[in-house]
Design a protein around this motif. Structure first.
Motif, PDB file in Angstrom:
ATOM      1  N   THR A 190      -2.165 -35.145 -34.214  1.00  0.00           N
ATOM      2  CA  THR A 190      -3.205 -36.432 -33.952  1.00  0.00           C
ATOM      3  C   THR A 190      -2.712 -37.575 -34.214  1.00  0.00           C
ATOM      4  N   GLN A 191      -2.472 -38.006 -35.106  1.00  0.00           N
ATOM      5  CA  GLN A 191      -0.961 -39.447 -35.176  1.00  0.00           C
ATOM      6  C   GLN A 191      -0.131 -39.666 -34.020  1.00  0.00           C
ATOM      7  N   ASN A 192       0.433 -38.847 -33.429  1.00  0.00           N
ATOM      8  CA  ASN A 192       1.085 -38.590 -32.669  1.00  0.00           C
ATOM      9  C   ASN A 192       0.682 -39.486 -31.235  1.00  0.00           C
ATOM     10  N   ILE A 193      -0.476 -38.450 -31.319  1.00  0.00           N
ATOM     11  CA  ILE A 193      -1.520 -38.836 -29.976  1.00  0.00           C
ATOM     12  C   ILE A 193      -1.745 -40.028 -30.219  1.00  0.00           C
ATOM     13  N   VAL A 194      -1.850 -40.654 -30.512  1.00  0.00           N
ATOM     14  CA  VAL A 194      -2.270 -42.149 -31.382  1.00  0.00           C
ATOM     15  C   VAL A 194      -1.175 -43.108 -31.303  1.00  0.00           C
ATOM     16  N   LEU A 195      -0.082 -42.639 -31.363  1.00  0.00           N
ATOM     17  CA  LEU A 195       1.227 -43.048 -31.549  1.00  0.00           C
ATOM     18  C   LEU A 195       1.457 -43.275 -29.895  1.00  0.00           C
TER      19      LEU A 195
ATOM     20  N   TYR B  48     -10.766 -32.310 -32.413  1.00  0.00           N
ATOM     21  CA  TYR B  48     -11.043 -33.703 -32.376  1.00  0.00           C
ATOM     22  C   TYR B  48      -9.905 -35.114 -31.185  1.00  0.00           C
ATOM     23  N   SER B  49      -8.919 -34.076 -31.555  1.00  0.00           N
ATOM     24  CA  SER B  49      -7.490 -35.018 -30.962  1.00  0.00           C
ATOM     25  C   SER B  49      -7.535 -34.535 -30.019  1.00  0.00           C
ATOM     26  N   THR B  50      -8.094 -33.432 -29.160  1.00  0.00           N
ATOM     27  CA  THR B  50      -8.292 -33.573 -27.793  1.00  0.00           C
ATOM     28  C   THR B  50      -9.270 -34.527 -27.385  1.00  0.00           C
ATOM     29  N   LEU B  51     -10.134 -34.845 -28.096  1.00  0.00           N
ATOM     30  CA  LEU B  51     -10.967 -35.936 -28.111  1.00  0.00           C
ATOM     31  C   LEU B  51     -10.593 -37.484 -27.586  1.00  0.00           C
ATOM     32  N   ILE B  52      -9.482 -37.787 -29.228  1.00  0.00           N
ATOM     33  CA  ILE B  52      -8.821 -38.334 -29.221  1.00  0.00           C
ATOM     34  C   ILE B  52      -8.053 -39.068 -27.913  1.00  0.00           C
ATOM     35  N   LYS B  53      -7.231 -37.645 -27.869  1.00  0.00           N
ATOM     36  CA  LYS B  53      -6.660 -38.108 -26.910  1.00  0.00           C
ATOM     37  C   LYS B  53      -6.813 -38.773 -25.657  1.00  0.00           C
ATOM     38  N   ALA B  54      -8.403 -38.209 -25.157  1.00  0.00           N
ATOM     39  CA  ALA B  54      -9.126 -39.065 -24.183  1.00  0.00           C
ATOM     40  C   ALA B  54      -9.408 -40.172 -24.524  1.00  0.00           C
ATOM     41  N   ARG B  55      -9.478 -40.355 -25.577  1.00  0.00           N
ATOM     42  CA  ARG B  55      -9.781 -42.061 -25.578  1.00  0.00           C
ATOM     43  C   ARG B  55      -8.383 -43.104 -25.656  1.00  0.00           C
ATOM     44  N   VAL B  56      -7.380 -42.445 -26.311  1.00  0.00           N
ATOM     45  CA  VAL B  56      -6.115 -42.923 -26.081  1.00  0.00           C
ATOM     46  C   VAL B  56      -5.821 -43.064 -24.499  1.00  0.00           C
ATOM     47  N   ASP B  57      -5.591 -42.530 -23.905  1.00  0.00           N
ATOM     48  CA  ASP B  57      -5.724 -42.769 -21.987  1.00  0.00           C
ATOM     49  C   ASP B  57      -6.820 -43.810 -22.061  1.00  0.00           C
ATOM     50  N   ALA B  58      -7.498 -43.613 -21.987  1.00  0.00           N
ATOM     51  CA  ALA B  58      -8.567 -44.200 -21.636  1.00  0.00           C
ATOM     52  C   ALA B  58      -8.109 -45.962 -22.147  1.00  0.00           C
ATOM     53  N   SER B  59      -7.412 -46.360 -23.186  1.00  0.00           N
ATOM     54  CA  SER B  59      -7.428 -47.293 -24.083  1.00  0.00           C
ATOM     55  C   SER B  59      -8.735 -47.687 -24.557  1.00  0.00           C
ATOM     56  N   GLN B  60      -9.519 -46.625 -25.144  1.00  0.00           N
ATOM     57  CA  GLN B  60     -10.562 -47.397 -25.830  1.00  0.00           C
ATOM     58  C   GLN B  60     -10.333 -47.240 -27.411  1.00  0.00           C
TER      59      GLN B  60
ATOM     60  N   ALA C  18     -11.102 -30.237 -23.688  1.00  0.00           N
ATOM     61  CA  ALA C  18      -9.792 -30.384 -22.890  1.00  0.00           C
ATOM     62  C   ALA C  18      -9.700 -30.216 -21.404  1.00  0.00           C
ATOM     63  N   VAL C  19     -10.587 -28.975 -20.922  1.00  0.00           N
ATOM     64  CA  VAL C  19     -10.647 -29.342 -19.222  1.00  0.00           C
ATOM     65  C   VAL C  19     -11.498 -30.490 -19.043  1.00  0.00           C
ATOM     66  N   TYR C  20     -12.570 -30.977 -19.228  1.00  0.00           N
ATOM     67  CA  TYR C  20     -13.240 -32.433 -19.223  1.00  0.00           C
ATOM     68  C   TYR C  20     -12.861 -32.541 -19.247  1.00  0.00           C
ATOM     69  N   CYS C  21     -12.070 -33.288 -20.396  1.00  0.00           N
ATOM     70  CA  CYS C  21     -11.167 -34.442 -20.831  1.00  0.00           C
ATOM     71  C   CYS C  21     -10.474 -34.923 -19.545  1.00  0.00           C
ATOM     72  N   GLN C  22      -9.318 -33.585 -19.267  1.00  0.00           N
ATOM     73  CA  GLN C  22      -8.445 -33.721 -18.258  1.00  0.00           C
ATOM     74  C   GLN C  22      -9.317 -34.295 -16.944  1.00  0.00           C
ATOM     75  N   ASN C  23     -10.040 -33.565 -16.452  1.00  0.00           N
ATOM     76  CA  ASN C  23     -11.055 -34.203 -15.217  1.00  0.00           C
ATOM     77  C   ASN C  23     -11.694 -35.042 -15.621  1.00  0.00           C
ATOM     78  N   ASN C  24     -11.569 -36.778 -16.561  1.00  0.00           N
ATOM     79  CA  ASN C  24     -12.233 -37.337 -16.547  1.00  0.00           C
ATOM     80  C   ASN C  24     -13.753 -37.168 -17.070  1.00  0.00           C
ATOM     81  N   LEU C  25     -14.626 -35.983 -17.390  1.00  0.00           N
ATOM     82  CA  LEU C  25     -15.495 -35.864 -18.130  1.00  0.00           C
ATOM     83  C   LEU C  25     -16.203 -36.421 -18.581  1.00  0.00           C
TER      84      LEU C  25
END
Length: 496
Positions: free
Chosen positions: A248-253, A214-226, A183-190
């Motif tokens: 998890t689903q709420n993040i994608v929603l 996996y939810s943490t990684l999914i959020k990083a991809r969602v924030d980047a619209s990937q 989560a720290v790496y995702c927060q700092n765009n790494l």
């Protein structure tokens, strides 16, 4: 544009007054008077009695002297007694030292928690090293968790990774700790570093990735619209028998809603409604109506609001706050007022977020009169203003062209010890730029850096535009140089 706030909004019947606890009193400890011993000596009745008394005294004195010479103080019994006393004293000193050491560790832990709370990461790491050297130190996963989260918030992801060497030494490795580092790496765009930690987890039997990883990684991809990479993560979860949950689903929603992918959002909602293991909850409801409302899809928002209720999902106060914010931003004041009246009817007490939404709605159109009425009623109900409250007030006064009230709001925030962050100073800088008060703008910018509130793109863009209007190209040049230098410093500190 004008709306009478007092006429449209009724006061909340629920009191927010805080009760004062009774003071803890303690009866004084009674003093025990020191006992006095009085000796009454009778006068001798006759000479015979006097002589007998004198003989007895003399005989006792001689006997005492003889005994003292025959049995000196170095006798065995006296020596044994002294030895026992010394042992007791030494034992007492050992116990006192142990208690002092424990008190020191306790105080050190409290100080560490204080600096973590204040986000003083260099001091926190220093104190943590001291804590680990104490004889009574016991490794705690929660302590590591707090430090890793702190370093992530302060933009120190590489230091967070260095901390894992210590974690391994103390034997505190866990899935939760590795997920926090991700989560720290995702927060700092790494993102690449985050996925390398995922690969490392897969090789550790005791730290296998779970749904939160996996939810943490999914959020990083969602924030980047990937979203295409989100599907790959879903496939990997299925292969490892990790089922997504409602979070998890709420993040994608939320990602679908923020990017206007309403067809995909409804498709995912339908699958959740048909699922037996991942049913939508009130957070799903809040996510959907917030996304639709932010895009101005008011009809769809109200339609789904009714659908969720038909599915048995009841709204919470946070749901009503979202509706108030949506209606307020769209200047639908009648509906905003209706929601607040409904909250009053259903005995949902208005909180700071409720009033912030109302204040923000009036601030957006520069309606200072209704904005002030909302703020006054908020204070009258005993609710505490926060940073967002004052950001809205400053923005509202700036749009209304009442700059002296911007200054007074900043002073009131300081008096109330409102936490200052980047958004707070951006509001002040924007207000100064709007009023063409460039000297005050520069003072706010300097104050911002003194308070260690990191300027962002909004800060620099507002200041550059203000300088451009006045033709101050030299100040624009120096400001852009400072921005580049700050970015370089951040990159350098992250690599340490």
């Amino acid at each position: 544009m004008s709306l009478s706030f007092s006429a449209s909004i009724l006061p909340s019947p629920i009191s927010h007054a805080k009760s004062n606890p009774n003071p803890i009193t303690q009866d004084p400890i009674p003093r025990v008077p020191r006992s006095s011993i009085s000796l009454s000596l009778s006068a001798p009745a006759s000479k015979t009695a006097a002589s007998v008394s004198s003989f007895s005294s003399s005989s006792a004195s001689k006997h005492r002297q003889r005994k003292e010479s025959e049995f000196p103080e170095t006798s065995y019994s006296e020596s044994t007694r002294k030895t026992q006393i010394n042992k007791k004293k030494k034992k007492k000193k050992v116990v006192e030292k142990q208690n002092n050491d424990k008190a020191w560790v306790h105080t050190l832990t409290e100080t560490l928690s204080f600096h973590i709370h204040k986000k003083h990461w260099p001091k926190a790491l220093e104190l943590f090293d001291m804590l680990r050297e104490q004889p009574y130190y016991e490794p705690r996963e929660q302590t590591y968790m707090k430090l890793v989260v702190l370093l992530g918030k302060c933009g120190q992801p590489h230091r967070a990774h260095q901390l894992f060497d210590t974690i391994k030494e103390d034997g505190c490795e866990s899935t939760q700790l590795y997920t926090t580092l991700i989560a720290v790496y995702c927060q700092n765009n790494l993102i690449d570093e985050a996925f390398s930690i995922l690969d490392e987890m897969k090789n550790l039997p005791c730290c296998q990735p779970d749904v939160f990883t996996y939810s943490t990684l999914i959020k990083a991809r969602v924030d980047a619209s990937q979203f295409e990479l989100v599907e790959l993560l879903y496939e990997e979860m299925a292969e490892r028998s990790v089922m997504p949950n409602a979070s998890t689903q709420n993040i994608v929603l939320s990602g679908y809603g923020k990017t206007g992918r309403f067809d995909q959002m409804e498709k995912l909602l339908s699958s959740m409604l048909e699922s037996t293991t991942c049913k939508p909850d009130v957070r799903t409801m809040n996510t959907v109506i917030s996304a639709l409302g932010s895009y101005g899809q008011i009809f769809m928002m109200e339609k789904w609001y009714e659908k969720f209720q038909n599915f048995g999902i009841q709204p919470e106060r946070s749901t009503f706050n979202i509706l108030i914010a949506v209606y307020g931003n769209k200047r639908m004041y009648d509906k905003m007022s209706s929601v607040m009246k409904y909250m009053h009817k259903m005995q949902y007490p208005w909180n700071t977020s409720t009033y912030n939404s109302v204040i923000e709605a009036f601030a957006a159109v520069g309606d200072a009169e209704n904005m002030e009425s909302a703020f006054d009623q908020m204070c009258a109900e005993g609710l505490k203003a926060d940073t967002k409250t004052f950001c809205c007030l400053i923005n509202g006064y700036a749009k209304a062209g009442i700059f002296h009230k911007v200054i007074s709001s900043v002073g009131l925030a300081e008096k109330l010890q409102i936490p200052e962050n980047t958004s707070f100073y951006n509001s002040i800088i924007s207000a100064c730029a709007r009023a063409e008060a460039l000297v005050e703008m520069e003072r706010a910018f300097d104050r911002m850096k003194e308070k260690q509130c990191q300027p962002d793109d909004t800060t620099y863009s507002v200041m550059v535009e203000a300088y451009r209007k006045e033709g101050m190209n030299d100040k624009i040049y120096y400001l852009e140089q400072e921005k580049q230098m700050m970015i370089s410093d951040d990159i350098f500190s992250n690599q340490l």
